[in-house]
Design a protein around this motif. Structure first.
Motif, PDB file in Angstrom:
ATOM      1  N   UNK A  42     -14.307  -7.979  34.398  1.00 31.59           N
ATOM      2  CA  UNK A  42     -14.031  -9.304  34.953  1.00 31.59           C
ATOM      3  C   UNK A  42     -13.797 -10.348  33.877  1.00 31.59           C
ATOM      4  N   UNK A  43     -14.338 -10.126  32.688  1.00 32.49           N
ATOM      5  CA  UNK A  43     -14.147 -11.073  31.588  1.00 32.49           C
ATOM      6  C   UNK A  43     -13.009 -10.665  30.663  1.00 32.49           C
ATOM      7  N   UNK A  44     -12.697  -9.381  30.606  1.00 29.68           N
ATOM      8  CA  UNK A  44     -11.720  -8.887  29.633  1.00 29.68           C
ATOM      9  C   UNK A  44     -10.305  -8.727  30.170  1.00 29.68           C
ATOM     10  N   UNK A  45     -10.162  -8.576  31.486  1.00 34.57           N
ATOM     11  CA  UNK A  45      -8.862  -8.334  32.091  1.00 34.57           C
ATOM     12  C   UNK A  45      -8.407  -9.600  32.811  1.00 34.57           C
ATOM     13  N   UNK A  47      -7.233 -12.125  35.385  1.00 34.17           N
ATOM     14  CA  UNK A  47      -7.283 -12.049  36.842  1.00 34.17           C
ATOM     15  C   UNK A  47      -8.325 -11.080  37.345  1.00 34.17           C
ATOM     16  N   UNK A  48      -9.256 -10.682  36.469  1.00 32.57           N
ATOM     17  CA  UNK A  48     -10.231  -9.651  36.788  1.00 32.57           C
ATOM     18  C   UNK A  48     -11.406 -10.090  37.635  1.00 32.57           C
ATOM     19  N   UNK A  49     -11.612 -11.376  37.810  1.00 28.97           N
ATOM     20  CA  UNK A  49     -12.726 -11.812  38.650  1.00 28.97           C
ATOM     21  C   UNK A  49     -13.519 -12.946  38.044  1.00 28.97           C
ATOM     22  N   UNK A  50     -14.798 -12.955  38.351  1.00 33.84           N
ATOM     23  CA  UNK A  50     -15.663 -14.095  38.018  1.00 33.84           C
ATOM     24  C   UNK A  50     -16.345 -13.983  36.661  1.00 33.84           C
ATOM     25  N   UNK A  51     -15.994 -12.997  35.868  1.00 37.52           N
ATOM     26  CA  UNK A  51     -16.595 -12.858  34.545  1.00 37.52           C
ATOM     27  C   UNK A  51     -17.761 -11.896  34.536  1.00 37.52           C
ATOM     28  N   UNK A  52     -18.250 -11.622  33.336  1.00 41.35           N
ATOM     29  CA  UNK A  52     -19.348 -10.684  33.118  1.00 41.35           C
ATOM     30  C   UNK A  52     -20.685 -11.416  33.147  1.00 41.35           C
ATOM     31  N   UNK A 147     -33.285 -16.457  30.363  1.00 42.17           N
ATOM     32  CA  UNK A 147     -31.927 -16.756  30.812  1.00 42.17           C
ATOM     33  C   UNK A 147     -31.058 -15.499  30.730  1.00 42.17           C
ATOM     34  N   UNK A 148     -30.022 -15.475  31.553  1.00 42.02           N
ATOM     35  CA  UNK A 148     -29.102 -14.350  31.603  1.00 42.02           C
ATOM     36  C   UNK A 148     -27.805 -14.708  30.887  1.00 42.02           C
ATOM     37  N   UNK A 149     -27.373 -13.835  30.011  1.00 37.19           N
ATOM     38  CA  UNK A 149     -26.112 -14.039  29.305  1.00 37.19           C
ATOM     39  C   UNK A 149     -24.953 -13.817  30.266  1.00 37.19           C
ATOM     40  N   UNK A 150     -23.878 -14.555  30.032  1.00 42.86           N
ATOM     41  CA  UNK A 150     -22.663 -14.385  30.811  1.00 42.86           C
ATOM     42  C   UNK A 150     -21.457 -14.749  29.947  1.00 42.86           C
ATOM     43  N   UNK A 151     -20.302 -14.264  30.364  1.00 44.92           N
ATOM     44  CA  UNK A 151     -19.055 -14.520  29.653  1.00 44.92           C
ATOM     45  C   UNK A 151     -17.961 -14.620  30.709  1.00 44.92           C
ATOM     46  N   UNK A 152     -17.335 -15.795  30.813  1.00 47.14           N
ATOM     47  CA  UNK A 152     -16.278 -15.969  31.810  1.00 47.14           C
ATOM     48  C   UNK A 152     -15.022 -15.225  31.384  1.00 47.14           C
TER      49      UNK A 152
END
Length: 157
Positions: A42-45, A47-52, A147-152
Motif C-alpha cells: 500500500x505504501x510502495x505501489x 494507487x496501492x491503498x492507505x499505506x503501511x 506508538x505504531x509506525x506507519x508510512x503513507x
C-alpha cells in the motif's frame, strides 16, 4: 486564456510527479512487522491503498533488496498521523555490498500533532550508485510511548 491555480503546499499524501522505479519488479521487501489491513504494498505501489502500518508498536524496519544494483537519485517519503501526538524519527540508509556495511543518507525527526502538523513529506535528492539495499528505520515515538509506525508512501527514482 488558459489559467491554472497553483499552491505552495502539496496536499498531504499526494505523490509528486517523477520517473519512479517499479519496486514490484525490482525489489524484494523485508519488514519487521505488518498490519494485515495495511500491507507494505500500500505504501510502495502507486494507487496501492492507505499505506503501511506496523502490527506492533516500537521501532520498525523496511528493507528493499534490489536484485540488480540501482543508481538512486531521489527518495520521496510521506507520513501521515492524525490521531496521536508524537515525535517520530526515521533513518534512511543504503548498502552497496549486500548489507556488510551501511551508509546513512538522512536522519530526521518530525513532531506530529492532531491539532497541527498531521503529515510529513520529504523529497531527498541523492546521488547513490550501485545500491543493492535501501533501508528505512522508523522510530514512531522517540519519547518511548507505545506508538505504531506507519508510512503513507515511498517512491524511489
Amino acid at each position: 486564456m488558459r489559467k491554472r491555480v497553483i499552491s505552495d503546499v502539496q496536499q498531504a499524501g499526494a505523490s509528486p510527479h517523477g520517473d519512479w522505479l517499479n519496486l514490484e519488479d525490482l525489489a524484494e521487501v523485508e519488514i519487521s512487522s505488518e498490519d494485515a489491513a495495511h500491507p507494505i504494498e500500500s505504501a510502495l505501489v502507486p494507487g496501492g491503498g492507505s499505506g503501511w502500518r506496523a502490527a506492533v508498536s516500537g521501532k520498525q524496519t523496511i528493507r528493499l533488496l534490489f536484485a540488480q544494483p540501482q543508481t538512486l537519485r531521489r527518495i520521496w517519503l510521506s507520513f501521515v498521523e492524525t490521531s496521536v501526538q508524537r515525535t517520530q524519527e526515521y533513518v534512511l540508509r543504503c548498502s552497496a555490498d549486500g548489507g556488510q556495511s551501511f551508509r546513512d543518507i538522512v536522519r530526521q525527526q518530525w513532531n506530529f500533532s492532531p491539532d497541527g502538523a498531521t503529515s510529513q513529506s520529504e523529497d531527498h535528492r541523492v546521488e547513490l550508485a550501485a545500491v543493492n539495499i535501501l533501508e528505512l528505520i522508523i522510530t514512531p515515538d522517540i519519547g518511548e510511548q507505545a506508538a505504531f509506525a506507519s508510512l503513507a508512501q515511498l517512491r524511489i527514482a
